[in-house]
Enzyme design. Structure first.
Site, PDB file in Angstrom:
ATOM      1  N   ASP A 176     -10.612   1.891 -35.646  1.00 55.71           N
ATOM      2  CA  ASP A 176     -11.082   0.920 -36.644  1.00 55.71           C
ATOM      3  C   ASP A 176     -12.012   1.567 -37.667  1.00 55.71           C
ATOM      4  OD1 ASP A 176      -9.794  -1.524 -36.154  1.00 55.71           O
ATOM      5  OD2 ASP A 176     -10.942  -1.765 -34.310  1.00 55.71           O
ATOM      6  N   GLU A 233     -17.610   0.994 -34.831  1.00 55.35           N
ATOM      7  CA  GLU A 233     -16.264   1.036 -35.419  1.00 55.35           C
ATOM      8  C   GLU A 233     -16.226   0.385 -36.787  1.00 55.35           C
ATOM      9  OE1 GLU A 233     -13.461  -0.872 -32.784  1.00 55.35           O
ATOM     10  OE2 GLU A 233     -14.888  -2.415 -32.199  1.00 55.35           O
ATOM     11  N   HIS A 292       0.817  -1.213   0.000  1.00 52.08           N
ATOM     12  CA  HIS A 292       0.000   0.000   0.000  1.00 52.08           C
ATOM     13  C   HIS A 292       0.845   1.256   0.000  1.00 52.08           C
ATOM     14  CE1 HIS A 292      -3.493  -2.522   0.605  1.00 52.08           C
ATOM     15  NE2 HIS A 292      -4.056  -1.540  -0.074  1.00 52.08           N
TER      16      HIS A 292
END
Ligand code: PEP
Ligand code: MG
Length: 537
Positions: A451, A427, A188
């Site tokens: 795309d 796309e 952490h």
């Protein structure tokens, strides 16, 4: 000049003097006590004091690193109060007539060893947390303060290891970087360093005589350069200046709305590929995740990720984003993203081949596993699901049928799930052209301009030779985007852009004027795009 190499856990440059963190020596001796009742009472008082301190640390950390970063101190409170941990200490005091400090130290060691021996990297890293709470309890028993930093000016903090509570307790304005000999990237402390936006290195084998020396920390390459030569120092000063300029942008724009001067709003989200990118999304103040490319989970492995593995990842992302929207795209494997264990055959034209939703609909078991993981994770935050490479209404209907079956299955099994917003990527030119029909079937559109450009212009996005004519500003593409946004709005759903074009600030104004509702960009582009939006009329 000497260079020490470690492992970077957070990037950035720091230049300054080294201060080795002095820890209060916690030598704990085993002593015999006559009155164990008194010892238990001391333990009880120290426990209360520790819980109080952890509550204060939690409040401090919330202000400095936000709720998700501060959560560790709630976990620490639970660890201190954990029944097994407490009974182990109490039993030792009672059975062996020994002092509370020794019982805490020895229980802490046992529990830390137990965590350290676990297979899971995340659980392994929890050993440091048990040590941290045990040291805190011992300090409370001994009436000591813990680690302290002896510095008048900001310094590079070098330590053997840093417990999360020590990290957050340090005066932030005095810390330029963290460098430790031990610790793990999952600890952490590393997580807090990332959220505090401070360069941090672990596994650095530094000698004791570096204290007080001038040094450069390069959190990109994992180096600490002690006593740097003039030229090296100059190079890093330039780098640092550029870093600071970026940070300045961050300071000016963090927490500000994405709104134009005349009041038009747009959501700016971040694109991510794995859990660790969430930190960067949060640091750059993204209002949500607009595209989580889940296929990276599959690409990183040698075999299909299990439902449980996927669930843990989606849950972590949803929790870390603390209620902000997280749009997870289902598997988009194939084309440039190949995975051996899928056993995909060689194709002449993979970009137009067996990929993404086509694989999922053809091999529904793979798809179902992912959907189950996504729906299970949906109760831990605000998850939306998005499907890639759609070309027809029929595909959407097939997806919906499978989703319905998955939901019924989960209901039968008594597994909770939330109502999840479901959208599709636009796309392919086909999807853009029939977006009026598709808009009736889904909750949102996200335009994949990478795309969409390649298919609209018939230009392979992987072919570097064609880069000069891969024109993502092509009128055909901009008309398609406008058409998709209009069709979305006619059906009352929202439309965003998650391809690279979303971060093209020369088009931001045009997108806002078209009514695009959301732009999802690489995390470091969130604030530059926000700046353009806020400077617009
Ligand atoms: C896109 O095609 O624009 C898109 C965001 O998806 P990817 O780049 O992962 O294909
Ligand atoms: Mg795509």
């Amino acid at each position: 000049m000497i260079t020490f190499v470690g492992k970077p856990v957070f990037s950035g440059i720091a230049i300054g003097r080294i201060a080795i963190l002095k820890k209060d020596n916690q030598s704990v001796k085993r002593t015999h006590v006559e009155d164990t009742g008194k010892e238990l009472e001391r333990l009880n008082v120290a426990k209360k004091k520790t819980i109080e301190q952890l509550k204060e640390l939690y409040d401090k950390a919330v202000l400095e690193v936000g709720e998700s970063g501060a959560m560790i101190f709630e976990v620490h409170q639970m660890m201190v109060e954990d029944e097994d941990y407490q009974s182990s200490i109490i039993n030792m005091i009672k059975a062996q007539d020994i002092n509370a400090e020794y019982a805490v130290a020895s229980t802490g060691d046992n529990f830390a060893q137990m965590f350290a021996s676990m297979d899971d990297d995340y659980m392994k890293a929890r050993a440091a947390d048990v040590k941290d709470i045990s040291e805190r309890l011992i300090s409370a028993l001994q009436g000591k303060a813990g680690a302290s930093l002896d510095a008048d000016e900001p310094v590079i903090v070098v330590a053997e290891d840093l417990a999360p509570s020590e990290t957050v307790q340090l005066d932030k304005s005095k810390v330029l970087a963290f460098v430790t000999r031990f610790g793990s990237s999952n600890s952490h402390t590393a997580i807090l360093a990332r959220t505090m936006n401070i360069p941090a290195l672990i596994s650095v084998d530094y000698p004791a005589d570096v204290n007080g020396k001038m040094a450069v920390v390069d959190g990109f390459s994992g180096k600490i350069i002690v006593d740097p030569e003039e030229a090296v120092l100059k190079e890093y000063e330039d780098k640092l200046r550029r870093e600071l300029e970026k940070k300045q942008l961050l300071l000016e724009l963090k927490g500000k709305e994405n709104v134009t001067k005349s009041g038009k709003k747009i959501n700016i989200y971040a694109n991510i590929g794995n859990v660790s990118d969430v930190a960067s999304a949060l640091q750059n103040d993204a209002c949500g995740i607009g595209l989580f490319r889940s296929e990276f989970l599959y690409l990183e492995k040698d075999t299909f990720p299990t439902e449980e593995e996927q669930f843990q990842v989606y849950k972590t992302v949803a929790e870390n984003m603390a209620g902000k929207k997280v749009i997870i795209r289902t598997l988009d494997i194939g084309a440039d993203k190949q995975v051996d264990y899928f056993g995909l055959e060689h194709e002449e034209n993979p970009a137009m081949g067996y990929r993404a939703i086509r694989i999922c609909l053809d091999q529904p078991d793979i798809f179902r596993t992912q959907l189950r993981a996504l729906f299970r994770a949906s109760v831990f935050g605000t998850i939306s699901i998005m499907y890639p490479m759609i070309i027809s209404v029929s595909e959407v209907k097939q997806i919906k049928a499978i989703v319905q079956e998955v939901k019924e299955e989960l209901t039968r099994e008594g597994i909770p799930f939330a109502e999840v917003e479901q959208g599709i990527m636009i796309e392919t030119p086909a999807a853009a052209i029939i977006s009026d029909l598709l808009a009736k079937e889904v909750d949102f559109f996200s335009i994949g301009t990478n795309d969409l450009t390649q298919y609209t212009l018939a230009i392979d996005r992987q072919n570097a030779k064609l880069d000069p004519i891969y024109d993502s500003h092509h009128e055909a593409l901009l008309r398609l985007i406008k058409m998709v946004v209009d069709n979305a709005h006619k059906e009352g759903i929202w439309a965003g852009i998650c391809g690279e074009l979303g971060a093209d600030t020369t088009l931001t104004e045009e997108f806002v004027n078209m009514g695009v509702d959301e732009l999802s960009v690489t995390p470091t582009f969130v604030l530059p795009v926000r700046k353009v939006v806020r400077d617009m009329e």
